[in-house]
Design a protein around this motif. Structure first.
Motif, mmCIF file in Angstrom:
data_model
loop_
_atom_site.group_PDB
_atom_site.id
_atom_site.type_symbol
_atom_site.label_atom_id
_atom_site.label_comp_id
_atom_site.label_asym_id
_atom_site.label_seq_id
_atom_site.Cartn_x
_atom_site.Cartn_y
_atom_site.Cartn_z
ATOM 1 N N ARG A 88 0.802 -1.211 0.000
ATOM 2 C CA ARG A 88 0.000 0.000 0.000
ATOM 3 C C ARG A 88 0.840 1.269 0.000
ATOM 4 O O ARG A 88 0.520 2.219 -0.708
ATOM 5 C CB ARG A 88 -0.939 0.014 1.199
ATOM 6 C CG ARG A 88 -1.929 1.166 1.095
ATOM 7 C CD ARG A 88 -2.873 1.261 2.253
ATOM 8 N NE ARG A 88 -3.820 0.168 2.295
ATOM 9 C CZ ARG A 88 -4.745 0.060 3.236
ATOM 10 N NH1 ARG A 88 -4.829 0.953 4.192
ATOM 11 N NH2 ARG A 88 -5.575 -0.952 3.233
ATOM 12 N N THR A 137 -7.237 -5.907 7.817
ATOM 13 C CA THR A 137 -7.397 -4.599 7.169
ATOM 14 C C THR A 137 -7.251 -3.470 8.170
ATOM 15 O O THR A 137 -6.629 -2.447 7.869
ATOM 16 C CB THR A 137 -8.759 -4.524 6.453
ATOM 17 O OG1 THR A 137 -8.812 -5.583 5.484
ATOM 18 C CG2 THR A 137 -8.953 -3.196 5.762
ATOM 19 N N LYS A 138 -7.781 -3.655 9.380
ATOM 20 C CA LYS A 138 -7.655 -2.616 10.406
ATOM 21 C C LYS A 138 -6.189 -2.395 10.776
ATOM 22 O O LYS A 138 -5.739 -1.251 10.907
ATOM 23 C CB LYS A 138 -8.462 -2.972 11.651
ATOM 24 C CG LYS A 138 -8.366 -1.894 12.727
ATOM 25 C CD LYS A 138 -9.207 -2.211 13.917
ATOM 26 C CE LYS A 138 -9.171 -1.192 15.022
ATOM 27 N NZ LYS A 138 -8.158 -0.191 15.044
ATOM 28 N N ASP A 141 -4.624 -0.547 7.872
ATOM 29 C CA ASP A 141 -5.098 0.841 7.840
ATOM 30 C C ASP A 141 -4.440 1.683 8.931
ATOM 31 O O ASP A 141 -4.000 2.809 8.680
ATOM 32 C CB ASP A 141 -6.620 0.910 7.991
ATOM 33 C CG ASP A 141 -7.369 0.380 6.785
ATOM 34 O OD1 ASP A 141 -6.748 0.223 5.706
ATOM 35 O OD2 ASP A 141 -8.582 0.118 6.921
ATOM 36 N N ASP A 142 -4.366 1.142 10.153
ATOM 37 C CA ASP A 142 -3.756 1.877 11.266
ATOM 38 C C ASP A 142 -2.277 2.153 11.006
ATOM 39 O O ASP A 142 -1.782 3.255 11.247
ATOM 40 C CB ASP A 142 -3.927 1.111 12.580
ATOM 41 C CG ASP A 142 -5.362 1.056 13.063
ATOM 42 O OD1 ASP A 142 -6.221 1.780 12.504
ATOM 43 O OD2 ASP A 142 -5.631 0.282 14.013
ATOM 44 N N THR A 144 -0.752 2.223 8.081
ATOM 45 C CA THR A 144 -0.640 3.146 6.950
ATOM 46 C C THR A 144 -0.898 4.579 7.402
ATOM 47 O O THR A 144 -0.184 5.499 6.984
ATOM 48 C CB THR A 144 -1.631 2.748 5.836
ATOM 49 O OG1 THR A 144 -1.338 1.401 5.438
ATOM 50 C CG2 THR A 144 -1.514 3.651 4.641
ATOM 51 N N ALA A 145 -1.888 4.774 8.259
ATOM 52 C CA ALA A 145 -2.176 6.112 8.778
ATOM 53 C C ALA A 145 -0.989 6.648 9.568
ATOM 54 O O ALA A 145 -0.621 7.832 9.439
ATOM 55 C CB ALA A 145 -3.428 6.085 9.644
#
Length: 156
Positions: A88, A137-138, A141-142, A144-145
């Motif tokens: 990502r 996914t969480k 996502d965390d 990546t943020a």
């Protein structure tokens, strides 16, 4: 001839199996198989060991040492998280943990504030493919943020 009714759970599983994280996990599992015995098997079949129903979880003791298969699944899950993060946003990531079957639980209890995960690591799994996809996914996502919020730390 009318189509057979398909339950919502089947559609939910298909959607979960199509998520980028689960696709990454399946690629990792297929890449580690070298004898061709998994060739032709469905993604759901390869991920079946990651599914632990409430009934299966209740049948396991509350505290116990994980067997090597559970540790392998745990490692694959978090390695897939690292690969999905890398896909990502670029930086190479990998899990920073090492657990061994013998005494893994004891190690975690001996430290103040040890992971609660270690208490029941032998029960590692998810109730459904959707929950597997959501958990992975969480985490992606965390991470990546955090990488996007602190790019200088990522490059250090």
């Amino acid at each position: 001839m009318p189509e057979a009714a398909v339950s919502p759970a089947v559609h939910e599983d298909e959607a979960a199996l199509a998520t980028p994280f689960v696709k990454c996990l399946v690629r990792l599992i297929r890449a580690q198989e070298s004898y061709g015995s998994w060739e032709g098997k469905s993604d759901a079949t390869l991920l079946a060991d990651f599914i632990v129903t409430k009934e299966q979880r209740r049948a396991l003791p509350t505290i116990g040492d994980p067997d090597p298969a559970v540790l392998c699944r745990l490692d694959m899950f978090y390695t897939a998280v690292g690969l999905a993060i890398e896909e990502r946003c670029g930086p190479v990531t990998s899990p920073m943990m090492e657990m061994k079957p013998m005494g893994a639980s004891d190690d975690c209890f001996s430290r103040p504030g040890g992971w609660s995960l270690c208490r029941d690591i032998h029960r590692f799994g998810f109730e459904t493919f959707r929950k597997l996809a959501e958990a992975g996914t969480k985490l992606v996502d965390d991470a990546t943020a955090a990488i996007e919020a602190y790019p200088d730390v990522t490059r250090a």
